[in-house]
Write a protein that holds these residues in place. Structure first.
Motif, PDB file in Angstrom:
ATOM      1  N   PHE A  39       0.797  -1.260  -0.051  1.00  0.00           N
ATOM      2  CA  PHE A  39       0.008  -0.036  -0.065  1.00  0.00           C
ATOM      3  C   PHE A  39       0.904   1.393   0.081  1.00  0.00           C
ATOM      4  O   PHE A  39       0.552   2.186  -0.766  1.00  0.00           O
ATOM      5  CB  PHE A  39      -0.952   0.077   1.345  1.00  0.00           C
ATOM      6  CG  PHE A  39      -1.864   1.219   1.052  1.00  0.00           C
ATOM      7  CD1 PHE A  39      -2.863   1.218   0.494  1.00  0.00           C
ATOM      8  CD2 PHE A  39      -1.690   2.282   2.362  1.00  0.00           C
ATOM      9  CE1 PHE A  39      -3.701   2.283   0.355  1.00  0.00           C
ATOM     10  CE2 PHE A  39      -2.585   3.245   2.141  1.00  0.00           C
ATOM     11  CZ  PHE A  39      -3.565   3.375   1.406  1.00  0.00           C
ATOM     12  N   GLY A  40       2.036   1.196   0.694  1.00  0.00           N
ATOM     13  CA  GLY A  40       2.939   2.340   0.806  1.00  0.00           C
ATOM     14  C   GLY A  40       3.372   2.769  -0.748  1.00  0.00           C
ATOM     15  O   GLY A  40       3.600   3.647  -0.979  1.00  0.00           O
ATOM     16  N   GLY A  86       2.583   5.065 -18.372  1.00  0.00           N
ATOM     17  CA  GLY A  86       3.556   4.128 -17.928  1.00  0.00           C
ATOM     18  C   GLY A  86       3.357   3.803 -16.389  1.00  0.00           C
ATOM     19  O   GLY A  86       4.013   3.103 -15.970  1.00  0.00           O
ATOM     20  N   MET A  87       2.030   4.511 -15.942  1.00  0.00           N
ATOM     21  CA  MET A  87       1.948   4.318 -14.429  1.00  0.00           C
ATOM     22  C   MET A  87       1.458   2.860 -13.931  1.00  0.00           C
ATOM     23  O   MET A  87       1.686   2.346 -12.861  1.00  0.00           O
ATOM     24  CB  MET A  87       1.035   5.159 -13.856  1.00  0.00           C
ATOM     25  CG  MET A  87       0.828   5.275 -12.320  1.00  0.00           C
ATOM     26  SD  MET A  87      -0.322   6.450 -11.686  1.00  0.00           S
ATOM     27  CE  MET A  87      -1.850   5.716 -12.150  1.00  0.00           C
ATOM     28  N   ALA A  88       0.749   2.338 -15.137  1.00  0.00           N
ATOM     29  CA  ALA A  88       0.209   0.840 -14.571  1.00  0.00           C
ATOM     30  C   ALA A  88       1.415  -0.104 -14.105  1.00  0.00           C
ATOM     31  O   ALA A  88       1.187  -0.884 -13.117  1.00  0.00           O
ATOM     32  CB  ALA A  88      -0.522   0.152 -15.898  1.00  0.00           C
ATOM     33  N   ALA A  89       2.463  -0.130 -14.776  1.00  0.00           N
ATOM     34  CA  ALA A  89       3.372  -1.202 -14.697  1.00  0.00           C
ATOM     35  C   ALA A  89       3.990  -0.931 -13.185  1.00  0.00           C
ATOM     36  O   ALA A  89       3.998  -2.015 -12.287  1.00  0.00           O
ATOM     37  CB  ALA A  89       4.428  -1.058 -15.465  1.00  0.00           C
ATOM     38  N   PRO A  90       4.465   0.251 -12.562  1.00  0.00           N
ATOM     39  CA  PRO A  90       4.868   0.298 -11.317  1.00  0.00           C
ATOM     40  C   PRO A  90       3.882   0.343 -10.375  1.00  0.00           C
ATOM     41  O   PRO A  90       4.225  -0.379  -9.092  1.00  0.00           O
ATOM     42  CB  PRO A  90       5.544   1.959 -11.359  1.00  0.00           C
ATOM     43  CG  PRO A  90       4.699   2.501 -12.441  1.00  0.00           C
ATOM     44  CD  PRO A  90       4.567   1.553 -13.374  1.00  0.00           C
ATOM     45  N   LEU A  91       2.691   0.504 -10.454  1.00  0.00           N
ATOM     46  CA  LEU A  91       1.694   0.588  -9.671  1.00  0.00           C
ATOM     47  C   LEU A  91       1.178  -0.829  -9.436  1.00  0.00           C
ATOM     48  O   LEU A  91       1.212  -1.248  -8.473  1.00  0.00           O
ATOM     49  CB  LEU A  91       0.350   1.153 -10.049  1.00  0.00           C
ATOM     50  CG  LEU A  91      -0.945   1.351  -9.177  1.00  0.00           C
ATOM     51  CD1 LEU A  91      -0.361   2.547  -8.106  1.00  0.00           C
ATOM     52  CD2 LEU A  91      -1.967   2.099 -10.015  1.00  0.00           C
ATOM     53  N   VAL A  92       1.052  -1.873 -10.432  1.00  0.00           N
ATOM     54  CA  VAL A  92       0.936  -3.154 -10.081  1.00  0.00           C
ATOM     55  C   VAL A  92       2.056  -3.920  -9.593  1.00  0.00           C
ATOM     56  O   VAL A  92       1.735  -4.619  -8.765  1.00  0.00           O
ATOM     57  CB  VAL A  92       0.597  -3.998 -11.508  1.00  0.00           C
ATOM     58  CG1 VAL A  92       0.178  -5.430 -11.398  1.00  0.00           C
ATOM     59  CG2 VAL A  92      -0.784  -3.318 -12.088  1.00  0.00           C
ATOM     60  N   GLY A  93       3.466  -3.158  -9.836  1.00  0.00           N
ATOM     61  CA  GLY A  93       4.437  -4.082  -9.375  1.00  0.00           C
ATOM     62  C   GLY A  93       4.873  -3.595  -7.864  1.00  0.00           C
ATOM     63  O   GLY A  93       5.744  -4.093  -7.362  1.00  0.00           O
ATOM     64  N   GLY A 168      -0.052   0.148 -23.681  1.00  0.00           N
ATOM     65  CA  GLY A 168      -0.241  -0.417 -22.256  1.00  0.00           C
ATOM     66  C   GLY A 168       1.054  -1.002 -22.001  1.00  0.00           C
ATOM     67  O   GLY A 168       1.960  -1.700 -22.606  1.00  0.00           O
ATOM     68  N   PRO A 169       0.956  -1.510 -20.691  1.00  0.00           N
ATOM     69  CA  PRO A 169       2.294  -2.133 -20.261  1.00  0.00           C
ATOM     70  C   PRO A 169       2.527  -3.808 -20.849  1.00  0.00           C
ATOM     71  O   PRO A 169       3.518  -3.995 -21.063  1.00  0.00           O
ATOM     72  CB  PRO A 169       2.068  -2.358 -18.704  1.00  0.00           C
ATOM     73  CG  PRO A 169       1.256  -1.230 -18.150  1.00  0.00           C
ATOM     74  CD  PRO A 169       0.331  -1.164 -19.537  1.00  0.00           C
ATOM     75  N   ALA A 170       1.411  -4.443 -20.966  1.00  0.00           N
ATOM     76  CA  ALA A 170       1.334  -5.604 -21.672  1.00  0.00           C
ATOM     77  C   ALA A 170       1.765  -5.602 -23.014  1.00  0.00           C
ATOM     78  O   ALA A 170       2.504  -6.328 -23.553  1.00  0.00           O
ATOM     79  CB  ALA A 170       0.035  -6.274 -21.597  1.00  0.00           C
ATOM     80  N   ASP A 171       1.243  -4.560 -23.778  1.00  0.00           N
ATOM     81  CA  ASP A 171       1.718  -4.325 -25.257  1.00  0.00           C
ATOM     82  C   ASP A 171       3.285  -3.984 -25.146  1.00  0.00           C
ATOM     83  O   ASP A 171       4.157  -4.435 -26.138  1.00  0.00           O
ATOM     84  CB  ASP A 171       0.798  -3.255 -25.738  1.00  0.00           C
ATOM     85  CG  ASP A 171       1.068  -2.928 -27.261  1.00  0.00           C
ATOM     86  OD1 ASP A 171       1.415  -3.802 -27.845  1.00  0.00           O
ATOM     87  OD2 ASP A 171       1.119  -1.803 -27.597  1.00  0.00           O
TER      88      ASP A 171
END
Length: 314
Positions: A39-40, A86-93, A168-171
């Motif tokens: 969460f942090g 590009g936020m999805a990748a670091p957010l999910v990770g 997106g990240p997957a692509d």
């Protein structure tokens, strides 16, 4: 990361002394450490991503005169939503990265306690904390390197001049694999280590020193006020980037370059010194520092709030 590491001692904030054992990772369940750290990390990404995007664009292109110029051009080209590209990748990770970071930091502490015959309740010295902080970057890099590769590729996007814009990240991940194979996802791993090991050392050292000073002045031994944790966390983040920005520039150049452009981080450094000079190593320092304070303050608060809620729930 580059990012952003959180010390286990941050979890003793504003908690009564008799309950502190629940707030320190050595006495906290793995599930709580995992969830609060994740969460942090999410809070850090949400608070700091737009400035991180500007940092990467400035590091990988010479067309921007300043942070403000980069902001204006990026906003004009992509709009407000483009600031979160590009936020999805670091957010999910963020969750696994911070979970591994906590585990690595704990392993570093255990190594020090074993080497110096210290009990779990004995306080570690500053040098021992620095070792544990640096050690945490080693396992974290295994997850961080491919995530950073995808994030940087997405952030540069049309500004890279390659004409390739991913959805997106997957692509982006599939495009990277098609171009250079699965190993291409791990391009920049050594550069990530070169950034995160000294960065983590600076981060934990600065945080422990600042936290100790603020604790003695404000809330007394055993607790620290929310204002103090924001201050200590933000300044520690800035200390981290003051050390980490040169290797981060090299990492960004390497990870966003066309396949086969560089043989490794050493070639990036040599060519950059020859064509752009030493000043290029500090490109992106402005947005990195602007991002460091609010992002790390948000991260520390996120960890503490979520941990307190979980301690109340079970």
């Amino acid at each position: 990361m580059s990012a952003t590491k959180v010390s286990d001692t941050t979890l003793a904030v504003s908690i009564p002394e008799e309950k502190q054992s629940k707030a320190i990772p050595s006495g906290t369940s793995g599930v709580k450490s995992f969830l609060s750290g994740g969460f942090g990390g999410m809070c850090l990404v949400l608070a700091g991503h737009p400035l991180d995007l500007l940092k990467v664009r400035m590091q990988t292109s010479t067309e921007y005169k300043s942070t403000l110029d980069c902001f204006r051009k990026t906003l004009a080209e992509n709009g407000v939503r483009g600031m979160y590209r590009g936020m999805a990748a670091p957010l999910v990770g963020a969750t696994p990265v911070f979970a591994i970071c906590f585990w690595g930091y704990d392993m570093g502490q255990k190594i020090m306690r074993s080497a110096y015959n210290l009990s779990p309740t004995d306080k570690l010295s500053t040098n021992q904390i620095l070792f544990a902080g640096g050690f945490s970057a080693i396992p974290t890099t295994a997850v961080m390197a491919p995530m950073e590769r995808i994030k940087c590729t997405l952030q540069v996007g049309s500004a890279s001049g390659t004409g390739v814009v991913y959805k997106g990240p997957a692509d982006a991940a599939m495009g990277i694999i098609r171009t250079g194979g699965i190993t291409s996802l791990f391009k920049g791993t050594c550069a990530t280590l070169l950034r995160d090991v000294p960065g983590s050392v600076a981060y934990f050292g600065a945080y422990e020193l600042i936290k100790k000073s603020l604790t003695n002045q404000s809330a007394g031994q055993g607790s620290i006020s929310p204002v103090a944790i924001v201050t200590a966390g933000g300044l520690a983040g800035m200390a981290n980037w003051a050390v980490a920005i040169p290797p981060d520039v090299l990492k960004s150049r390497l990870q966003t370059a066309p396949e086969g452009r560089y043989t490794g981080v050493r070639q990036v450094f040599v060519e950059m010194m020859r064509t752009e000079g030493a000043g290029a190593l500090f490109r992106g320092m402005g947005p990195a520092m602007l991002r460091a304070f609010p992002a790390n303050a948000a991260c520390f608060l996120g960890v503490e709030i979520s941990l307190q809620l979980m301690n109340k729930a079970w």
